[in-house]
Design an enzyme around this catalytic site. Structure first.
Site, PDB file in Angstrom:
ATOM      1  N   ASP A 128       7.406   0.304  11.028  1.00  0.00           N
ATOM      2  CA  ASP A 128       6.750   0.850   9.833  1.00  0.00           C
ATOM      3  C   ASP A 128       6.542  -0.265   8.822  1.00  0.00           C
ATOM      4  O   ASP A 128       7.242  -1.266   8.849  1.00  0.00           O
ATOM      5  CB  ASP A 128       7.673   1.863   9.142  1.00  0.00           C
ATOM      6  CG  ASP A 128       7.714   3.180   9.851  1.00  0.00           C
ATOM      7  OD1 ASP A 128       6.821   3.448  10.651  1.00  0.00           O
ATOM      8  OD2 ASP A 128       8.661   3.938   9.582  1.00  0.00           O
ATOM      9  N   LYS A 149       0.335   1.930  10.266  1.00  0.00           N
ATOM     10  CA  LYS A 149      -1.107   1.959  10.003  1.00  0.00           C
ATOM     11  C   LYS A 149      -1.852   1.550  11.256  1.00  0.00           C
ATOM     12  O   LYS A 149      -1.415   0.686  11.992  1.00  0.00           O
ATOM     13  CB  LYS A 149      -1.449   0.962   8.899  1.00  0.00           C
ATOM     14  CG  LYS A 149      -1.240   1.505   7.523  1.00  0.00           C
ATOM     15  CD  LYS A 149      -2.073   0.725   6.528  1.00  0.00           C
ATOM     16  CE  LYS A 149      -1.765   1.174   5.122  1.00  0.00           C
ATOM     17  NZ  LYS A 149      -0.962   0.234   4.386  1.00  0.00           N
ATOM     18  N   MET A 260      10.180   8.527  -2.809  1.00  0.00           N
ATOM     19  CA  MET A 260       8.827   9.090  -2.669  1.00  0.00           C
ATOM     20  C   MET A 260       8.473   9.928  -3.902  1.00  0.00           C
ATOM     21  O   MET A 260       7.844  10.983  -3.792  1.00  0.00           O
ATOM     22  CB  MET A 260       8.721   9.969  -1.407  1.00  0.00           C
ATOM     23  CG  MET A 260       8.993   9.212  -0.124  1.00  0.00           C
ATOM     24  SD  MET A 260       8.987  10.278   1.336  1.00  0.00           S
ATOM     25  CE  MET A 260      10.631  10.997   1.247  1.00  0.00           C
TER      26      MET A 260
END
Ligand code: SAH
Length: 349
Positions: A128, A149, A260
Site C-alpha cells: 500500500d 493504486k 482517516m
C-alpha cells in the site's frame, strides 16, 4: 535485501537447493553476476569450483545458501582454502505462504526486525502507499506490486487484493502483504487472514508500529501522560460517528486519536461539542508523519475546523490535554513549531 555491490560479469557460484536458493540467485543476477549453480554437496567434485569446467580461479565468489543439507562444509572449506570468498546467504522463505506485515507509518526506520526479515524472504510483495514503499528495493529482491493504486489511479478492490495474494501463494510464492501501520488497526488484516485460511493458504501476521501512536509521537504528543490522560481511544473517522458515540467519547475523559478523520473533522468537532466537551479542549492534526512535509496544526475543539481547513490525508487527529504536554516539551526538543500558523489557528482565523 539487494546487494549493493556491482558484480557485472563476475562468475558467482550459488550453492543450495533450487527452492532455498531462488532469492539468492535473483539477488546476484540483479547485481549483474553470471550465476552458476550447485544444488547438492554430492555434486561438488574435488575441484573446488564445483560445476564442470569452472576452476576456482575463474570464480569471484561463492554464495552459500543455508539450505540445511549436511555436507556443504567440506566443500566450502575447500573453496576457502583455494582463496575464494564465501558469503553466507539466508535460505528463501517457505513457498506458498502469506505473511501480513505491518510496515509502520511510512519510514523504513520504523519497520520491525521481523518485517525486514519477512521482506528479505519474500518472492512477491503487495504493498500500500502508506507503507514505506520507496525503500522496498533496498529491502527485498521480490517482485513489487502496488495494490494501493493502479496506473489509472483506481485502487485495487479488497476482494481483488485477497484474490491476488491467495493465487500467488498457491502458485508457490512466499507472499508478503505489506500494509501501513499495524495490519489489525483499520487495516483489514482480519479479512485477509480469513481469505487465506479459507483458501487453505498458511498465513501469519507481523505486527507493525501503528500510526495511532507513532504519528502523534512524531509531533511530540504522548498519547498518555501521568496525571493528564490515563487512557486513549482510537477511532476511525472514515464515516461520521453517531450521536451516542460522540457522547461516549466525550464522557471518557482520556485522549481521542482519530485515523482517516480529515473528511469528517467538522462533524466530529461539532458532535463532541454537542456532547458537552469543552470548546477549549486542545486538538492537533498531524499530517504526513515521518514523511517529507510533515506538519502539525494545533488549535482547540472550537477552532479546529477553520484552523485545519487546509489539512489533507494522511493525518492523525489528537484530541485532549496531552496536546499541551507536547507544547510544553517542544520548547526543549522535537520539531519546530510554525509560530505564525499556531497563532493564526489559536485566533481561529
Ligand atoms: N493500519 C494503519 C492505519 C490504516 S488507516 C495503522 O495502524 O497505522 C489509514 C490512516 O492511518 C490514515 O488515514 C491516517 O489517519 C493514518 N496514517 C497512516 N500513516 C500515516 C502517516 N504517516 N501520517 C499521518 N497519518 C497516517
Amino acid at each position: 535485501m539487494q546487494l549493493n555491490i556491482d558484480l557485472t560479469g563476475r562468475n558467482v557460484l550459488v550453492t543450495g537447493t533450487d527452492t532455498s536458493a531462488r532469492q539468492a540467485v535473483r539477488r546476484y543476477q540483479a547485481a549483474g553476476a553470471v550465476v552458476h549453480r550447485l544444488t547438492s554437496p554430492h555434486d561438488a567434485g574435488p575441484d573446488a569450483g564445483g560445476q564442470g569446467t569452472l576452476l576456482p580461479g575463474q570464480l569471484f565468489l561463492v554464495a552459500a545458501v543455508e539450505d540445511g543439507q549436511p555436507g556443504w562444509s567440506a566443500f566450502l572449506g575447500r573453496c576457502r582454502q583455494a582463496g575464494l570468498p564465501v558469503a553466507a546467504e539466508p535460505a528463501a522463505g517457505p513457498a506458498g505462504n502469506v505473511t501480513l506485515v505491518g510496515g509502520g507509518p511510512g519510514t523504513g526506520d520504523l519497520l520491525t526486525v521481523a518485517a525486514v526479515k519477512a521482506l528479505r524472504d519474500a518472492d512477491v510483495v503487495f504493498y500500500d502507499r502508506l507503507a514505506p514503499y520507496q525503500e522496498l528495493p533496498l529491502l527485498t529482491s521480490a517482485e513489487l506490486v502496488d495494490v494501493g493504486k493502479k496506473p489509472g489511479h483506481h485502487k485495487v478492490s479488497q476482494a481483488d487484493i485477497e484474490k491476488l495474494m491467495v493465487e500467488s501463494a498457491l502458485a508457490g510464492n512466499n507472499v508478503v502483504r505489506l500494509k501501513g501501520g499495524d495490519p489489525y488497526v483499520f487495516g483489514r488484516g482480519g479479512e485477509e487472514v480469513a481469505a487465506c485460511v479459507s483458501a487453505g493458504v498458511k498465513v501469519q501476521v507481523v505486527s507493525g508500529v501503528t500510526s495511532a501512536i507513532s504519528v502523534p509521537a512524531a509531533a511530540g504528543i504522548p498519547v498518555t501522560h501521568r496525571e493528564v490522560s490515563h487512557m486513549f481511544t482510537v477511532v476511525s473517522g472514515h464515516a461520521p460517528l453517531t450521536e451516542q458515540e460522540h457522547h461516549h467519547l466525550a464522557g471518557l475523559g482520556g485522549t481521542i486519536v482519530v485515523l482517516m478523520g480529515i473528511g469528517t473533522l467538522h462533524q466530529l468537532a461539532a458532535g463532541l461539542r454537542r456532547a458537552g466537551m469543552r470548546p477549549d479542549t486542545p486538538m492537533a492534526v498531524v499530517e504526513r508523519g515521518y514523511r517529507p512535509g510533515q506538519r502539525t496544526t494545533i488549535a482547540d475543539l472550537g477552532t479546529i475546523t477553520s484552523a485545519a481547513a487546509g489539512c489533507s490525508n494522511p493525518a492523525v487527529l489528537v484530541i485532549g490535554e496531552v496536546v499541551r504536554v507536547a507544547e510544553a516539551n517542544r520548547n526543549h526538543a522535537g520539531e519546530a513549531v510554525d509560530l505564525d500558523r499556531l497563532a493564526a489557528s489559536l485566533l481561529g482565523s
